[in-house]
Design an enzyme around this catalytic site. Structure first.
Site, mmCIF file in Angstrom:
data_model
loop_
_atom_site.group_PDB
_atom_site.id
_atom_site.type_symbol
_atom_site.label_atom_id
_atom_site.label_comp_id
_atom_site.label_asym_id
_atom_site.label_seq_id
_atom_site.Cartn_x
_atom_site.Cartn_y
_atom_site.Cartn_z
ATOM 1 N N ASP A 154 -6.716 0.584 0.526
ATOM 2 C CA ASP A 154 -6.862 0.926 1.947
ATOM 3 C C ASP A 154 -8.250 0.467 2.391
ATOM 4 O OD1 ASP A 154 -8.680 2.718 0.951
ATOM 5 O OD2 ASP A 154 -7.989 4.389 2.197
ATOM 6 N N LYS A 194 0.841 -1.205 0.000
ATOM 7 C CA LYS A 194 0.000 0.000 0.000
ATOM 8 C C LYS A 194 0.876 1.255 0.000
ATOM 9 C CE LYS A 194 -2.133 2.099 3.404
ATOM 10 N NZ LYS A 194 -2.976 2.456 4.542
#
Ligand code: SF4
Length: 262
Positions: free
Chosen positions: A187, A168
């Site tokens: 996310d 991420k």
């Protein structure tokens, strides 16, 4: 990491006007509130990957959030990397309150690498999990200095060698700082919305990212996550999504919609 948007959904006003007029007209014939489960069958969110639907979904997201961008304040890739590490389990607003002084005290990777852990912890305490975050930041700084000449690497493979950096964070840095689409930022908002919109059934963020990379055209990977994060913050919130105001409503069959036109 979350993102900010310069303006409200472009078609929100029009969409709101359209959708708000419908409940009364459809009340007699259609189920209106799926959260109650009292009227009509509850639709399930299966995979809905028809190319035309994906294209329309991307068109509407792009139209609703034309200026979606990263909300973490930064002046260079290194600051973005640190801000993204700090954003774990923390709001962007809080991170943005902390980073100006943090970067004033430690203006370079070299300065972070030489700083003691308590000194870093002291500056980032309010972002939570500050022991672990300080270790990650210190470790990342030392690695950037020792292995990459003090510059943030520009490949996912290299970024993943930095302490505290998973896909991420790597995708945020590559996409926002370098404009490189090596993956899709997943996310909590992207994960939730991808399920509601039938883009994946996976739970593991890595699997979700793989599914999204398979479904979405590569030139939309970066913007898509920004738009989804905005949509997840403003409209498609975790509890009681504001479906009546949603520009995606007519192509959304989420099981937990709070209002439906179809
Ligand atoms: S219609 Fe509701 S559940 Fe579907 S994307 Fe919009 S806000 Fe989310």
């Amino acid at each position: 990491m979350t993102t900010k948007v310069a303006k409200k959904p472009a078609n929100k006003a029009a969409t709101t006007a359209r959708t708000r007029t419908k409940p009364a007209a459809k009340a007699a014939a259609k189920p209106q509130n799926r959260s109650t489960g009292k009227s009509g069958p509850k639709k399930t969110a299966g995979l809905e990957l028809q190319p035309a639907r994906i294209e329309e979904l991307l068109r509407r997201l792009g139209s609703a959030y034309p200026n979606a961008e990263c909300a973490l304040h930064h002046r260079n890739p290194w600051e973005l990397l640190i801000a993204t590490i700090l954003s774990a389990q923390c709001t962007d607003a809080r991170v943005n309150m902390v980073t100006p002084e943090l970067f004033r005290k430690f203006p370079t990777p070299q300065a972070f690498a030489q700083a003691s852990l308590p000194a870093i912890e002291e500056e980032i305490r309010s972002t939570g999990f500050y022991h672990n975050k300080a270790k990650s930041i210190s470790g990342a700084a030392k690695k950037v200095v020792s292995d990459f000449g003090g510059r943030v690497p520009q490949t996912m493979q290299e970024l993943l060698t930095l302490p505290g950096v998973a896909r991420k964070t790597g995708n945020v840095v590559l996409g926002v700082a370098f404009g490189k689409a090596e993956g899709v930022v997943v996310d909590t908002h992207v994960l939730r919305l991808s399920h509601r919109l039938g883009l994946t059934r996976a739970e593991d963020p890595k699997r979700v990212e793989e599914d999204l990379m398979h479904v979405l055209p590569r030139d939309r990977w970066i913007a898509f996550s920004h738009e989804m994060i905005h949509h997840g913050r403003q409209i498609c919130v975790a509890r009681k999504p504001k479906c009546i105001d949603c520009p995606l409503e007519t192509i959304c069959n989420a099981a937990d919609k709070t209002w439906s036109s179809h």
